[in-house]
Design a protein around this motif. Structure first.
Motif, PDB file in Angstrom:
ATOM      1  N   GLN A 448      22.781  48.698 -76.199  1.00  0.00           N
ATOM      2  CA  GLN A 448      22.421  50.104 -76.031  1.00  0.00           C
ATOM      3  C   GLN A 448      22.626  50.204 -74.487  1.00  0.00           C
ATOM      4  O   GLN A 448      23.029  51.179 -73.913  1.00  0.00           O
ATOM      5  CB  GLN A 448      21.127  50.510 -76.180  1.00  0.00           C
ATOM      6  CG  GLN A 448      19.793  49.390 -75.717  1.00  0.00           C
ATOM      7  CD  GLN A 448      19.654  48.325 -76.896  1.00  0.00           C
ATOM      8  OE1 GLN A 448      20.499  47.819 -77.469  1.00  0.00           O
ATOM      9  NE2 GLN A 448      18.269  48.113 -77.124  1.00  0.00           N
ATOM     10  N   ASP A 449      22.333  49.132 -73.468  1.00  0.00           N
ATOM     11  CA  ASP A 449      22.934  49.391 -72.038  1.00  0.00           C
ATOM     12  C   ASP A 449      24.428  49.409 -71.859  1.00  0.00           C
ATOM     13  O   ASP A 449      24.593  50.286 -70.828  1.00  0.00           O
ATOM     14  CB  ASP A 449      22.221  48.034 -71.435  1.00  0.00           C
ATOM     15  CG  ASP A 449      20.748  48.111 -71.307  1.00  0.00           C
ATOM     16  OD1 ASP A 449      19.958  48.942 -71.744  1.00  0.00           O
ATOM     17  OD2 ASP A 449      20.186  46.920 -70.847  1.00  0.00           O
ATOM     18  N   ALA A 450      24.913  48.707 -72.624  1.00  0.00           N
ATOM     19  CA  ALA A 450      26.573  48.897 -72.390  1.00  0.00           C
ATOM     20  C   ALA A 450      27.000  50.254 -72.847  1.00  0.00           C
ATOM     21  O   ALA A 450      27.824  50.807 -72.137  1.00  0.00           O
ATOM     22  CB  ALA A 450      27.148  47.817 -73.125  1.00  0.00           C
ATOM     23  N   GLU A 451      26.175  50.632 -73.869  1.00  0.00           N
ATOM     24  CA  GLU A 451      26.870  52.001 -74.295  1.00  0.00           C
ATOM     25  C   GLU A 451      26.373  53.198 -73.290  1.00  0.00           C
ATOM     26  O   GLU A 451      26.989  54.038 -73.103  1.00  0.00           O
ATOM     27  CB  GLU A 451      26.170  52.472 -75.566  1.00  0.00           C
ATOM     28  CG  GLU A 451      26.880  51.487 -76.871  1.00  0.00           C
ATOM     29  CD  GLU A 451      26.208  51.479 -78.216  1.00  0.00           C
ATOM     30  OE1 GLU A 451      26.740  51.174 -79.221  1.00  0.00           O
ATOM     31  OE2 GLU A 451      24.957  52.101 -78.009  1.00  0.00           O
ATOM     32  N   ALA A 452      25.179  53.151 -72.720  1.00  0.00           N
ATOM     33  CA  ALA A 452      24.695  54.096 -71.774  1.00  0.00           C
ATOM     34  C   ALA A 452      25.650  54.010 -70.495  1.00  0.00           C
ATOM     35  O   ALA A 452      26.051  54.957 -70.075  1.00  0.00           O
ATOM     36  CB  ALA A 452      23.379  53.660 -71.105  1.00  0.00           C
TER      37      ALA A 452
END
Length: 474
Positions: A448-452
């Motif tokens: 989720q951090d990468a997607e953000a």
């Protein structure tokens, strides 16, 4: 005469007088004083307060032999456990005088002892810490469809009850406003939980150092939640029975001197230390290194920092809200006096080290990108099979070097990078990457951090695709 030290009851009156240097009209007989030390060998955080001291016989160098100890043999009874609660049980029973354990078990230890008429417990040193909470984590089977904490709603999640990881789970539930019934929480030891996760008998397993890294490293698990998301420091430390510390302060100081020696031994040659600790504990050397090596997940430092004391106070609140402990005042429990004395004897500045939260970092010359490492938390490392651990200036340089080694048939044990958002050391193959198409490659622990981050420009890629991007430029 032989005596263990459960309070003072099993040391005879004659032995007590002999140790106190009181004449009794006859020569004192030789005595053996048994000192129990509870450790957690497989908990990498405690290596410098346990297994390293034991295996290198560092404590024996400093045990007192003169004065009231003349004619006394001090026998060290090292006892290994897989979690903190049994250590507290051993200390309460008088079978252990020292105990090493994680933050929540330490708080429970102090609270348990506060109503003990024979002795209190005292926090005398820290083993290692992560100010942001990384170290504990929740992992799922790599073949599962779960990628976040929320994906586990209603699922079976195991954790060693009473452990630091259990505290992390309880804190995370409270932070998110979720009920204790959010998932089906069951108690399983690290060994049982690991096996059940691999066999998919449970949906997830929460655990403390090193298991949230060890299980992904061994190829069957994926981390979906890291303790860093609780925004509360995680740490391990050492407690001692106060009756023992008051009677034998020289032994407490000897132990703390051994801790300083163990810290120095790890940092002097972290590759050698990782290999040796792996041989002693069965934890893979690459996993030991990710915690205790330069820029590691854990900072090895014995000083008792204000941030950790405040974290302990927050732990108390978490446990009180769940009615797991009653009121407990952390302040009087903390006793860094003996450690300050040992620092002073060695000409070390305790106050300065206590105020610092710096870790030792990756440094050196990047042989692939041909430049020095100047930003350690954007760097990477490659452990060449049968060879050295090589530093690289960035994640892109690290992946590029991996490709070059592969093309030359050079085998690699493991590669490390750092999480772009949180600065946590990661196994390169377990990270998610944002590739911007211009040669920029940013690793992330959580999907989720990468997607953000990718919403600002870039593509999220797993390790294998990021490796190819490091060659093609995206």
């Amino acid at each position: 005469m032989t005596g263990r030290f459960p309070g003072l009851r099993s040391v005879s009156a004659l032995a007590s007088l002999a140790l106190a240097g009181v004449g009794i009209g006859a020569p004192a007989r030789a005595e053996t004083l048994t000192v129990g030390i509870g450790t957690q060998d497989t908990t990498t955080n405690t290596a410098t307060v346990g297994v390293v001291i034991r295996q290198l016989k560092l404590l024996e160098k400093y045990l007192p032999k003169t004065g009231k100890y003349a004619g006394t043999t001090i026998q060290l009874d090292w006892q290994n456990f897989t979690s903190g609660p049994p250590v507290t049980n051993g200390m309460m029973a008088g079978k252990l005088q020292f105990g090493a354990m994680g933050d929540y078990p330490l708080v429970v230890n102090g609270a348990t002892f506060q109503n003990n008429p024979e002795s209190q417990s005292r926090l005398i040193a820290v083993a290692a810490y992560n100010l942001h909470g990384s170290g504990n984590g929740i992992v799922v089977n790599k073949a599962s469809e779960y990628f976040s904490f929320e994906d586990l709603k209603g699922k079976v999640v195991s954790v060693p009850f009473g452990s630091a990881a259990h505290g992390m789970v309880l804190k995370a539930l409270q932070d998110k406003g979720y009920p204790a019934t959010y998932f089906r929480l069951v108690s399983q030891s690290p060994e049982v939980g690991s096996t059940n996760l691999q066999e998919r008998k449970i949906d997830a397993h929460a655990d403390f150092v090193p298991f949230a890294e060890l299980l992904p490293f061994r190829g069957f698990a994926r981390k979906v939640f890291d303790g860093v998301e609780t925004n509360l420091p995680t740490w391990h430390g050492v407690v001692v029975r106060s009756d023992f510390a008051d009677r034998y302060p020289e032994i407490v100081e000897a132990y703390l001197k051994a801790v300083l020696d163990a810290d120095a031994w790890v940092k002097a040659d972290p590759k050698r230390a990782a290999e040796q600790i792996a041989a002693w504990t069965g934890t893979d050397k690459e996993v030991v290194y990710i915690f205790l090596g330069p820029g590691g997940i854990m900072t090895v430092d014995p000083t008792i920092k204000p941030q950790l004391v405040e974290a302990a106070r927050e732990d108390v609140k978490v446990l009180q809200r769940l009615d797991r402990i009653k009121a407990f005042d952390v302040g009087p429990w903390v006793d860094d006096g003996p450690l300050r004395k040992v620092f002073a004897e060695r000409g070390l500045d305790y106050a300065q080290q206590r105020a610092s939260t710096a870790n030792y970092e990756v440094r050196g010359e990047d042989t692939y990108c041909k430049r020095p490492v100047t930003e350690p938390r954007k760097a990477g490392e490659i452990w060449v099979k049968g060879g050295a651990i090589q530093p690289y200036a960035s994640a892109a340089c690290t992946l590029g070097a991996l490709n070059e080694m592969k093309s030359k048939g050079q085998a690699v044990d493991v590669a490390y990078v750092f999480d772009t958002a949180r600065g946590i050391k990661l196994f390169a193959r377990e990270a998610f990457y944002v590739v911007d198409g211009k040669g920029g490659i940013a690793p992330f622990l959580l999907k989720q951090d990468a997607e953000a981050a990718a919403r600002g420009g870039g593509t999220v890629m797993p390790y294998d695709e990021a490796l190819k991007a490091a060659v093609t430029g995206g």
